[in-house]
Every structure is written in structure tokens, then in C-alpha cells.
Design a protein around this motif. Structure first.
Motif, mmCIF file in Angstrom:
data_model
loop_
_atom_site.group_PDB
_atom_site.id
_atom_site.type_symbol
_atom_site.label_atom_id
_atom_site.label_comp_id
_atom_site.label_asym_id
_atom_site.label_seq_id
_atom_site.Cartn_x
_atom_site.Cartn_y
_atom_site.Cartn_z
ATOM 1 N N GLU A 154 12.354 89.604 -137.145
ATOM 2 C CA GLU A 154 11.066 89.343 -137.478
ATOM 3 C C GLU A 154 11.209 88.559 -138.517
ATOM 4 N N LEU A 155 11.973 88.732 -139.692
ATOM 5 C CA LEU A 155 12.231 87.954 -140.846
ATOM 6 C C LEU A 155 12.659 86.601 -140.493
ATOM 7 N N VAL A 156 13.655 86.397 -139.399
ATOM 8 C CA VAL A 156 14.085 85.228 -139.009
ATOM 9 C C VAL A 156 12.864 84.192 -138.369
ATOM 10 N N ASP A 157 12.165 84.938 -137.492
ATOM 11 C CA ASP A 157 11.127 84.278 -136.770
ATOM 12 C C ASP A 157 10.217 83.731 -137.899
ATOM 13 N N ARG A 158 9.841 84.541 -138.917
ATOM 14 C CA ARG A 158 8.833 83.961 -140.011
ATOM 15 C C ARG A 158 9.321 83.056 -140.742
ATOM 16 N N LEU A 159 10.687 82.979 -141.009
ATOM 17 C CA LEU A 159 11.352 81.907 -141.867
ATOM 18 C C LEU A 159 11.442 80.648 -140.979
ATOM 19 N N ALA A 160 11.935 80.730 -139.686
ATOM 20 C CA ALA A 160 11.822 79.798 -138.881
ATOM 21 C C ALA A 160 10.506 79.164 -138.786
ATOM 22 N N PHE A 161 9.632 79.877 -138.662
ATOM 23 C CA PHE A 161 8.099 79.344 -138.471
ATOM 24 C C PHE A 161 7.741 78.500 -139.764
ATOM 25 N N GLU A 162 8.301 79.060 -141.000
ATOM 26 C CA GLU A 162 7.762 78.564 -142.086
ATOM 27 C C GLU A 162 8.385 77.086 -142.270
ATOM 28 N N ARG A 163 9.531 76.891 -141.553
ATOM 29 C CA ARG A 163 10.337 75.632 -141.665
ATOM 30 C C ARG A 163 10.264 74.928 -140.193
#
Length: 103
Positions: free
Chosen positions: A60-69
Motif C-alpha cells: 500500500e505504501l509503495v502504491d501511494r508513493l508511486a502515485f505521488e510520483r
């Protein structure tokens, strides 16, 4: 007649593609590492209360950080696709038979 300049654009395109791929891989590693650090921080802070499994939360964190970038990721992915097309076109041009009148 041998065209000595023909391999240079192909080599340059392949080098550019490798550099773009390296940048994209670096960005993905940065995202995964940051998500890992954040998951550990959250795990330490909330030992008594479990939100979800550690792997699920990490993803979930990876997905959120990828979404941010996503802008940067999308730009690199688009650039990589264009470079692939250029390389395919240059390789295809190199395979084309030379007409007898071109000599």
C-alpha cells in the motif's frame, strides 16, 4: 560503399534507452526503500495495534508513493517507449536491402 555513420545513431539511441531505464529503476528502488522505511516506522509505533499484514501494508505504501510520483514515472515510461520505437526503426533501416542505384 560502407556507411560508417550508420551505427552511431543506433548506438546513441541504445545508450539513451539504457540511461532512461537506469533512471526508472533507480526511481522504483527509491520508492520501495522509502516504503520499507515507512512500514518499519509504522510497525514500531503501533506494536499493540495491527492494521494489516506487513507485506500488504508495505505494498500500500509503495502504491501511494508511486502515485505521488506518477508524473515522473509516466514521463520516464513514455520516454522509454519512444526510445524503443526509435531503436526498432533504426534496426529495421539497417536490415533494408540497398538498391543498386544507390551506390
Amino acid at each position: 560503399m560502407i556507411d560508417v555513420l550508420a551505427p552511431k545513431p543506433l548506438a546513441k539511441a541504445i545508450g539513451a534507452r539504457c540511461e532512461t531505464q537506469r533512471h526508472l529503476d533507480c526511481l522504483n528502488r527509491q520508492i520501495a526503500a522509502r516504503a520499507g522505511r515507512q512500514a518499519i516506522t509504522v510497525k514500531v509505533r503501533s506494536r499493540a495495534r495491527r492494521r494489516s499484514g506487513p507485506r500488504l501494508y508495505h505494498q500500500e505504501l509503495v502504491d501511494r508513493l508511486a502515485f505521488e510520483r506518477w508524473g515522473e514515472l509516466d514521463t520516464l515510461a513514455s520516454r522509454l517507449a519512444v526510445q524503443e520505437q526509435i531503436i526498432d526503426a533504426l534496426e529495421h533501416c539497417g536490415d533494408a536491402p540497398v538498391s543498386p542505384g544507390a551506390r
